[in-house]
Write a protein that holds these residues in place. Sequence first.
Motif, PDB file in Angstrom:
ATOM      1  N   TYR A 253       0.820  -1.218   0.000  1.00  0.00           N
ATOM      2  CA  TYR A 253       0.000   0.000   0.000  1.00  0.00           C
ATOM      3  C   TYR A 253       0.847   1.259   0.000  1.00  0.00           C
ATOM      4  N   ASP A 254       2.068   1.180   0.549  1.00  0.00           N
ATOM      5  CA  ASP A 254       2.935   2.355   0.586  1.00  0.00           C
ATOM      6  C   ASP A 254       4.110   2.236  -0.374  1.00  0.00           C
ATOM      7  N   ALA A 255       4.038   1.247  -1.273  1.00  0.00           N
ATOM      8  CA  ALA A 255       5.121   1.049  -2.247  1.00  0.00           C
ATOM      9  C   ALA A 255       4.512   0.822  -3.637  1.00  0.00           C
ATOM     10  N   SER A 256       4.389  -0.438  -4.052  1.00  0.00           N
ATOM     11  CA  SER A 256       3.936  -0.728  -5.411  1.00  0.00           C
ATOM     12  C   SER A 256       2.489  -0.323  -5.668  1.00  0.00           C
ATOM     13  N   LEU A 257       1.662  -0.304  -4.639  1.00  0.00           N
ATOM     14  CA  LEU A 257       0.254   0.081  -4.805  1.00  0.00           C
ATOM     15  C   LEU A 257      -0.005   1.541  -4.424  1.00  0.00           C
ATOM     16  N   LYS A 258       1.044   2.271  -4.110  1.00  0.00           N
ATOM     17  CA  LYS A 258       0.881   3.631  -3.593  1.00  0.00           C
ATOM     18  C   LYS A 258       0.062   4.515  -4.533  1.00  0.00           C
ATOM     19  N   GLU A 259       0.352   4.457  -5.830  1.00  0.00           N
ATOM     20  CA  GLU A 259      -0.368   5.292  -6.793  1.00  0.00           C
ATOM     21  C   GLU A 259      -1.852   4.912  -6.851  1.00  0.00           C
ATOM     22  N   MET A 260      -2.147   3.606  -6.846  1.00  0.00           N
ATOM     23  CA  MET A 260      -3.540   3.164  -6.888  1.00  0.00           C
ATOM     24  C   MET A 260      -4.280   3.572  -5.606  1.00  0.00           C
ATOM     25  N   VAL A 261      -3.605   3.502  -4.469  1.00  0.00           N
ATOM     26  CA  VAL A 261      -4.208   3.906  -3.202  1.00  0.00           C
ATOM     27  C   VAL A 261      -4.512   5.401  -3.231  1.00  0.00           C
ATOM     28  N   GLN A 262      -3.569   6.194  -3.742  1.00  0.00           N
ATOM     29  CA  GLN A 262      -3.789   7.645  -3.842  1.00  0.00           C
ATOM     30  C   GLN A 262      -4.962   7.954  -4.770  1.00  0.00           C
ATOM     31  N   GLN A 263      -5.054   7.231  -5.885  1.00  0.00           N
ATOM     32  CA  GLN A 263      -6.174   7.436  -6.807  1.00  0.00           C
ATOM     33  C   GLN A 263      -7.497   7.068  -6.142  1.00  0.00           C
ATOM     34  N   ALA A 264      -7.503   5.987  -5.385  1.00  0.00           N
ATOM     35  CA  ALA A 264      -8.718   5.567  -4.687  1.00  0.00           C
ATOM     36  C   ALA A 264      -9.117   6.606  -3.646  1.00  0.00           C
ATOM     37  N   GLU A 265      -8.145   7.103  -2.887  1.00  0.00           N
ATOM     38  CA  GLU A 265      -8.431   8.133  -1.880  1.00  0.00           C
ATOM     39  C   GLU A 265      -8.996   9.381  -2.546  1.00  0.00           C
ATOM     40  N   SER A 266      -8.389   9.773  -3.670  1.00  0.00           N
ATOM     41  CA  SER A 266      -8.868  10.962  -4.389  1.00  0.00           C
ATOM     42  C   SER A 266     -10.287  10.757  -4.900  1.00  0.00           C
TER      43      SER A 266
ATOM     44  N   ILE B 228     -12.573   8.842  -3.622  1.00  0.00           N
ATOM     45  CA  ILE B 228     -13.490   8.836  -2.476  1.00  0.00           C
ATOM     46  C   ILE B 228     -13.748  10.253  -1.986  1.00  0.00           C
ATOM     47  N   LEU B 229     -12.701  11.087  -1.960  1.00  0.00           N
ATOM     48  CA  LEU B 229     -12.820  12.434  -1.407  1.00  0.00           C
ATOM     49  C   LEU B 229     -13.201  13.482  -2.449  1.00  0.00           C
ATOM     50  N   TYR B 230     -13.348  13.078  -3.715  1.00  0.00           N
ATOM     51  CA  TYR B 230     -13.647  14.031  -4.779  1.00  0.00           C
ATOM     52  C   TYR B 230     -14.967  14.746  -4.492  1.00  0.00           C
ATOM     53  N   PRO B 231     -14.935  16.081  -4.549  1.00  0.00           N
ATOM     54  CA  PRO B 231     -16.168  16.820  -4.223  1.00  0.00           C
ATOM     55  C   PRO B 231     -17.206  16.687  -5.326  1.00  0.00           C
ATOM     56  N   PRO B 232     -18.455  16.713  -5.053  1.00  0.00           N
ATOM     57  CA  PRO B 232     -19.026  16.831  -3.718  1.00  0.00           C
ATOM     58  C   PRO B 232     -19.259  15.482  -3.051  1.00  0.00           C
ATOM     59  N   ASN B 233     -19.431  14.407  -3.824  1.00  0.00           N
ATOM     60  CA  ASN B 233     -19.806  13.113  -3.224  1.00  0.00           C
ATOM     61  C   ASN B 233     -18.923  11.966  -3.662  1.00  0.00           C
ATOM     62  N   GLY B 234     -17.714  12.238  -4.107  1.00  0.00           N
ATOM     63  CA  GLY B 234     -16.831  11.175  -4.559  1.00  0.00           C
ATOM     64  C   GLY B 234     -17.133  10.763  -5.990  1.00  0.00           C
ATOM     65  N   LEU B 235     -16.306   9.872  -6.517  1.00  0.00           N
ATOM     66  CA  LEU B 235     -16.466   9.373  -7.882  1.00  0.00           C
ATOM     67  C   LEU B 235     -16.783   7.883  -7.853  1.00  0.00           C
ATOM     68  N   HIS B 236     -17.572   7.433  -8.811  1.00  0.00           N
ATOM     69  CA  HIS B 236     -17.819   6.007  -8.959  1.00  0.00           C
ATOM     70  C   HIS B 236     -16.526   5.364  -9.440  1.00  0.00           C
TER      71      HIS B 236
ATOM     72  N   CYS C 171     -11.154  -2.044   1.370  1.00  0.00           N
ATOM     73  CA  CYS C 171     -10.269  -1.010   1.917  1.00  0.00           C
ATOM     74  C   CYS C 171     -10.770   0.380   1.523  1.00  0.00           C
ATOM     75  N   MET C 172     -11.251   0.509   0.290  1.00  0.00           N
ATOM     76  CA  MET C 172     -11.815   1.794  -0.143  1.00  0.00           C
ATOM     77  C   MET C 172     -13.029   2.156   0.703  1.00  0.00           C
ATOM     78  N   TYR C 173     -13.875   1.179   0.946  1.00  0.00           N
ATOM     79  CA  TYR C 173     -15.061   1.410   1.776  1.00  0.00           C
ATOM     80  C   TYR C 173     -14.646   1.841   3.184  1.00  0.00           C
ATOM     81  N   GLN C 174     -13.685   1.112   3.771  1.00  0.00           N
ATOM     82  CA  GLN C 174     -13.233   1.434   5.122  1.00  0.00           C
ATOM     83  C   GLN C 174     -12.628   2.839   5.166  1.00  0.00           C
ATOM     84  N   TYR C 175     -11.872   3.198   4.130  1.00  0.00           N
ATOM     85  CA  TYR C 175     -11.284   4.543   4.067  1.00  0.00           C
ATOM     86  C   TYR C 175     -12.393   5.600   3.991  1.00  0.00           C
ATOM     87  N   ALA C 176     -13.427   5.332   3.215  1.00  0.00           N
ATOM     88  CA  ALA C 176     -14.543   6.281   3.095  1.00  0.00           C
ATOM     89  C   ALA C 176     -15.235   6.470   4.441  1.00  0.00           C
TER      90      ALA C 176
END
Length: 164
Positions: free
Chosen positions: A84-97, A99-107, A124-129
């Motif tokens: 999550y903090d190495a090879s998947l870091k970019e995918m995790v950042q995209q998922a976080e973005s 989820i947090l995309y205004p106003p209600n996140g992205l599908h 993990c995305m659900y838990q982060y949300a």
Amino acid sequence: MATNRKKLVLDHLNELNKAVTAKDIAAALSLDRTNISRYLNELYKENQIKKLPGRPVLYQATLSDEDKEEEDHNKKAFSRLIGYDASLKEMVQQAESAILYPPNGLHTIIFGQTGTGKSLFAECMYQYAVESKALSADAPFITYNCADYAQNPQLLFGHIFGVK
């Protein structure tokens, strides 16, 4: 005058305690978006705020050391993923973005080979949300394995969108 407005932008970000766009701040403070973008970039270069990846760019107040410890303790959603903090870091950042995309996140839709951890990543995305308060703690987590509906996609549409 510009210093006062820059401080006003910083104070506004600290009050919000969430990621927002330059446009959101400009609207809230009734100021020009171009100037707000300049102030935000200056604040970012001074390490006073965070700049989150994605489009549109999101800005967030930098947390105090006490808040960072609490956030690290609470936000363990993606730490379940190996890399999550190495090879998947970019995918995790995209998922976080997303989820947090205004106003209600992205599908999102997750593609990959069988057995690569798509369901785990979705959990993990659900838990982060939930941890980020983008979803309420009692929001349901519903999964559909699209492979089960390969021969009858209308059945999947019926499950997702309902039937009349």
